[in-house]
Design an enzyme around this catalytic site. Structure first.
Site, PDB file in Angstrom:
ATOM      1  N   GLY A   1       0.621  -1.206  -0.192  1.00  9.72           N
ATOM      2  CA  GLY A   1       0.627   0.219  -0.117  1.00  9.72           C
ATOM      3  C   GLY A   1       0.840   1.552   0.073  1.00  9.72           C
ATOM      4  O   GLY A   1       1.626   1.320   0.873  1.00  9.72           O
TER       5      GLY A   1
ATOM      6  N   GLN B   1       3.744  -5.480  -6.440  1.00  9.26           N
ATOM      7  CA  GLN B   1       2.309  -5.858  -6.494  1.00  9.26           C
ATOM      8  C   GLN B   1       2.770  -4.357  -7.999  1.00  9.26           C
ATOM      9  O   GLN B   1       2.590  -3.407  -6.750  1.00  9.26           O
ATOM     10  CB  GLN B   1       1.091  -5.661  -6.062  1.00  9.26           C
TER      11      GLN B   1
ATOM     12  N   ASP C   1       0.862  -3.888   8.157  1.00  9.85           N
ATOM     13  CA  ASP C   1       0.652  -2.690   8.677  1.00  9.85           C
ATOM     14  C   ASP C   1       0.040  -3.252  10.160  1.00  9.85           C
ATOM     15  O   ASP C   1      -0.637  -2.414  10.932  1.00  9.85           O
ATOM     16  CB  ASP C   1      -0.262  -1.905   8.293  1.00  9.85           C
TER      17      ASP C   1
ATOM     18  N   GLY D   1     -15.235  -3.622   7.626  1.00  8.60           N
ATOM     19  CA  GLY D   1     -15.610  -4.865   6.765  1.00  8.60           C
ATOM     20  C   GLY D   1     -16.526  -5.543   7.608  1.00  8.60           C
ATOM     21  O   GLY D   1     -15.869  -5.586   8.584  1.00  8.60           O
TER      22      GLY D   1
ATOM     23  N   HIS E   1      35.613  13.727  36.063  1.00 12.56           N
ATOM     24  CA  HIS E   1      35.070  14.717  35.326  1.00 12.56           C
ATOM     25  C   HIS E   1      34.861  15.242  34.705  1.00 12.56           C
ATOM     26  O   HIS E   1      36.228  15.003  34.296  1.00 12.56           O
ATOM     27  CB  HIS E   1      35.093  15.888  37.011  1.00 12.56           C
TER      28      HIS E   1
ATOM     29  N   ALA F   1      49.256  18.254  35.943  1.00 12.37           N
ATOM     30  CA  ALA F   1      48.232  18.535  36.069  1.00 12.37           C
ATOM     31  C   ALA F   1      48.993  20.282  34.834  1.00 12.37           C
ATOM     32  O   ALA F   1      49.930  20.624  34.708  1.00 12.37           O
ATOM     33  CB  ALA F   1      48.291  19.469  37.285  1.00 12.37           C
TER      34      ALA F   1
ATOM     35  N   ARG G   1      54.736  22.152  30.671  1.00  9.73           N
ATOM     36  CA  ARG G   1      53.794  23.198  31.308  1.00  9.73           C
ATOM     37  C   ARG G   1      54.995  24.381  31.853  1.00  9.73           C
ATOM     38  O   ARG G   1      56.004  24.701  31.882  1.00  9.73           O
ATOM     39  CB  ARG G   1      52.644  23.634  32.319  1.00  9.73           C
TER      40      ARG G   1
END
EC number: 2.7.7.23
Length: 459
Positions: free
Chosen positions: A12, A73, A103, A140, A363, A423, A440
């Site tokens: 369909g 079809q 469906d 139907g 975190h 760190a 650093r």
């Protein structure tokens, strides 16, 4: 037991859905409608299954794969015409053929088995699955004779006033003697309001030829719901959701608020797991026992080990071990493998990473395209810098590594077993085993700088 066959009508247009997606491919609880139907009929011991396709045929074939044969079809001329397209596969077979719409995602194997048993016991050439409803408009009607046998089925648009008052309706599911079915299809006329070839007309043809036509009235009308628009789709979703939730609760899963918990049809959840409100479990997810999931958590196509907790987080296409803690507000992206006793904390994102046993990122971290060993601690703000604007690169972190807060690991780079990263470091070269890496700028303190600056501004 005689041979069993099935024809699924899935050709369909589905114009009332107002969608680019082919109607029977609209999902209900995460699975296309037609797949629900196929999964249920496949439990009936079929020798052959044929799906009649039309619009979007290629998409349906791709979805179902080799579990079904297919018939096209090309022009939609009615349900009898649709079934007739399966003649090249089934017309010469001996046995019983079930015809069902693609469906109707709520239909169960148990109901179809009961229909087939009624058909066999009645010695019928055709048996109709019917239901009794108070408001049968649009359906139907089942017309019975004075002996209570099915005389014919009249479509709503073709029914007279007396027939419209009938409350027993045709659900659109049938079983037939296979050869009688295909012999009758050529006798069906399109002389009706719609100008279509109706499959229910086969019932009247067989009856007029003196054959027995039986009916099985289901008590579960919701199973027969046909989805033709978005309203019916939402109704099917609610019914299926409740069915899935109930099944899980019966099997030992605690669902705190079933009305706000969504579980896919293919998900598997172990006993004594607790699902909090707002939990959404999608796809082929497997969750172990004694887990705690939610609130407000999405898990898709993932495997979750026993005794794992996931709170207010998202997990996609990944595997988590046992006794893992995730969240709140974590995101585990596809292709990640998380070991046992791992902690993935708040605002941590992990992507395409193997994360070893007992390691922690508690975190505000991003870990992407990485291999993290066991017993690793990733401090707050740890980042694997994996993308140079063109390519992705891998970070390897060995066992027992400690990464200090606010550290950047610029891939490709390896931090070997037992190493420490200070760190605030930006690591661009490999770090040897058990070394301390500091990358650093050196801190410089300028005495009395602030007073001098402020005095200068005043002058």
């Amino acid at each position: 037991m005689s041979n069993r066959f099935a024809v699924i009508l899935a050709a369909g247009k589905g114009t009332r859905m107002k969608s680019k997606l082919y109607k029977v491919l609209h999902p209900v609880c995460g699975k296309p409608m037609v797949q629900h139907v196929v999964d249920q009929v496949s439990q009936l011991g079929l020798q052959k299954l044929v799906t009649v396709v039309g619009h979007g045929a290629e998409m349906v074939q791709e979805q179902l794969g080799n579990v079904s044969e297919f018939a096209l079809q090309a022009e939609q001329l009615g349900t009898a015409h649709a079934v007739d397209q399966a003649a090249s596969v089934l017309a010469n077979e001996e046995g019983t053929t079930l015809v069902i719409c693609g469906d109707t995602p709520l239909i169960t194997a148990e109901t179809m088995e009961a229909l087939l048993q009624q058909h066999k016991e009645a010695g019928a050439m055709a048996t109709v699955l019917t239901a009794y409803i108070e408001e049968p408009a649009g359906y139907g009607r089942i017309v019975r004779n004075e002996n209570g046998h099915v005389e014919k089925i009249v479509e709503h648009k073709d029914a007279n006033e007396k027939e419209l008052a009938i409350k027993e309706i045709n659900t659109g599911t049938y079983c037939f003697d296979n050869k009688a079915l295909f012999a009758s299809l050529s006798k069906v006329s399109n002389d009706n309001v719609q100008g279509e070839y109706y499959l229910p007309d086969v019932i009247e043809i067989l009856k007029n030829e003196g054959h027995i036509v039986s009916a099985y009235q289901t008590e579960h009308f919701d199973e027969t719901l046909g989805v033709n628009d978005r309203v019916a789709l939402s109704q099917a979703e609610i019914i299926m959701k409740n069915r899935i939730n109930r099944k899980n609760m019966v099997n030992g899963v605690t669902i705190i608020d079933p009305s706000n918990t969504y579980i896919s049809a293919d998900a598997i959840i172990g006993s004594d797991t607790v699902l909090h409100p707002g939990t959404i479990i999608e796809g082929n997810t497997v969750i172990g026992s004694d887990c705690e999931i939610g609130p407000h958590t999405v898990i898709r196509d993932s495997e979750i080990g026993d005794r794992t907790t996931i709170r207010q987080s998202t997990v996609h296409d990944s595997k988590l071990g046992t006794e893992v803690s995730v969240g709140p507000f974590a995101h585990i992206r596809p292709d990640s493998v998380i070991g046992d006793e791992v902690r993935v904390g708040n605002f941590v994102e992990i992507k395409k990473t193997v994360f070893g046993n007992r390691s922690k990122a508690s975190h505000l971290s991003y870990i992407g395209d990485a291999q993290v060993g066991e017993d690793v601690n990733l401090g707050c703000g740890s980042i694997t810098v994996n993308y140079d604007g063109k390519n992705k690169f891998k970070t390897v972190i060995g066992n027992g590594v400690f990464i200090g807060c606010n550290s950047n690991l610029v891939a490709p780079v390896t931090v070997e077993d037992g190493a420490y990263v200070a760190a605030g470091s930006t690591i661009t070269e490999n770090v040897p085993s058990k070394a301390l890496s500091v990358a650093r700028a050196r801190q410089v303190n300028k005495e009395d700088y602030v007073d001098q600056l402020l005095n200068k501004k005043k002058s």
